[in-house]
Design an enzyme around this catalytic site. Structure first.
Site, mmCIF file in Angstrom:
data_model
loop_
_atom_site.group_PDB
_atom_site.id
_atom_site.type_symbol
_atom_site.label_atom_id
_atom_site.label_comp_id
_atom_site.label_asym_id
_atom_site.label_seq_id
_atom_site.Cartn_x
_atom_site.Cartn_y
_atom_site.Cartn_z
ATOM 1 N N HIS A 266 50.982 34.058 42.585
ATOM 2 C CA HIS A 266 49.674 35.016 42.028
ATOM 3 C C HIS A 266 48.903 33.951 42.705
ATOM 4 C CE1 HIS A 266 47.773 36.332 39.252
ATOM 5 N NE2 HIS A 266 46.229 35.440 39.042
ATOM 6 N N GLU A 267 48.764 32.799 42.386
ATOM 7 C CA GLU A 267 47.498 32.226 43.263
ATOM 8 C C GLU A 267 46.939 32.659 44.349
ATOM 9 O OE1 GLU A 267 45.134 31.625 42.081
ATOM 10 O OE2 GLU A 267 46.397 31.616 39.207
ATOM 11 N N HIS B 118 45.029 35.326 45.750
ATOM 12 C CA HIS B 118 43.863 35.650 45.846
ATOM 13 C C HIS B 118 44.069 34.592 46.794
ATOM 14 C CE1 HIS B 118 43.269 36.554 41.816
ATOM 15 N NE2 HIS B 118 44.475 36.210 40.896
#
Length: 373
Positions: A25-26, A29
């Site tokens: 997920h990170e 980003h």
């Protein structure tokens, strides 16, 4: 020995699965942010004190932190891990420096960077399902009725052994999994089942009964049932195999099924057809991780795919401090032509944080209640 077994059987699988999902997920980003020219000052798996880490050549601090219940990417100019901009610091930056902050980037770059985290979770889920379907295939059973249970919705509607279920509310179905998936999230909801009998299609209205079930691990779950026994339950099923491209398509379908099922469950919460005690938090996820670990690596990987979709959806909720809240702010900015005032954003972030913490407390309370019960 009991404590060691608990740590290795439940906590370790939970930490590994969650850490991988948070990292992906990170990383979504991080990668899109970097592509958009936004500087990243920290990439953390976990919250709290840093356990170990290093700083790369771009000035990003990569670290593993003590509390394995999430993670964050902190961009240049952010005040905190929730990407609340540090207005004071940004105000004293040059234009070139501001362009490297999340707050100072163009609107589309900010939106792409924020959306990339949940999208990465969806992509991971699709990839996991595709690999599982490629390696193991998919166990399927034709939706042919072998037996109709007494005092059931199917019996009341006139379903007979030998009937083939071909549609639910007009939605065509191919396997019994399609039937189970459709019915389970519609307890006490009128549906119309189309069956094929002697070459003719019949429309049979029925209402799935709300039923409490106990799974193989002793966990109690509530779902809708119409009361039919299929050939699958009698050991008659087949394994479908897929080419890599077909497996990806099946992965997309499976991910979509989880998304629609989640939204249906949320809708059932508001209408009272589902109880809120089905919501689980970290304790239940840890329990599920340990239970899946006892079934083998493939089961853990499949759980990881389901959780990855859940993390993506959770982060897209329109709640400040979550990715969805940021996207709402950006949508408002696009409409107004200017961002919301910093004070309004700060108030919204505080409210959002209170909402998220309340949800976590409620979910954890459910977990403990279920363990005690």
């Amino acid at each position: 020995m009991a404590i060691l077994g608990f740590l290795t059987g439940y906590i370790l699988p939970f930490v590994i699965v969650l850490s991988v999902l948070v990292f992906v997920h990170e990383m979504g980003h991080y990668l899109v942010g970097r592509l958009c020219g936004i500087r990243v000052t920290a990439f953390s798996v976990g919250f709290g004190p840093e356990l170990l880490g290093f700083t790369d050549g771009h000035g990003t601090r990569w670290k593993l932190s003590a509390i394995p219940l999430g993670g964050y990417v902190k961009f240049y100019g952010d005040d905190d891990a929730a990407s609340m901009p540090d207005a004071g610091a940004v105000a004293h930056m040059s234009e070139a420096e501001k362009a490297q902050t999340l707050a100072g980037a163009k609107l589309w770059k900010r939106a792409a960077t924020v959306a990339a985290g949940p999208i990465a979770n969806f992509i991971l889920a699709i990839a996991i399902f595709a690999v599982l379907f490629s390696v193991y295939g998919k166990v399927v059973a034709d939706p042919v009725v072998a037996e109709v249970k007494p005092d059931s919705a199917a019996l009341a509607a006139g379903v007979q052994p030998g009937d083939r279920l071909v549609a639910m509310d007009g939605n065509r179905i191919k396997t019994f999994d399609d039937v189970r998936r459709y019915v389970s999230i519609r307890p006490e909801t009128p549906i119309t089942v189309t069956v094929l009998r002697d070459g003719q299609e019949l429309q049979l209205p029925m209402v799935p009964k709300r039923t409490e079930m106990t799974d193989q691990f002793g966990n109690k779950i509530e779902l809708g049932l119409i009361g039919i026994v299929t050939n699958e339950e009698r050991g008659n099923f087949r394994v479908e195999t897929f080419t890599p491209l077909q497996a990806v398509s099946e992965g997309v379908t499976e991910t979509g099924n989880i998304v629609t099922g989640t939204f249906r469950y949320i809708g059932n919460l508001f209408t009272g057809r589902m109880k809120a005690d089905q919501l689980g938090g970290p304790v239940r996820v840890a329990q599920a991780s340990g239970q899946m670990a006892s079934l083998g690596v493939a089961a853990v990987v499949q759980l990881a795919a389901v959780l990855s979709v859940s993390i993506g959806l959770l982060n897209l909720m329109p709640v400040p401090v979550l990715d969805g809240g940021h996207l709402v702010f950006y949508a408002i900015e696009a409409i107004r032509g200017r961002p919301l005032a910093a004070g309004a954003q700060e108030i919204a972030f505080r409210i959002g944080l209170a909402m998220v913490l309340s949800l976590m407390v409620f979910a954890t309370f459910n977990d403990i209640s279920n363990l005690i019960g």
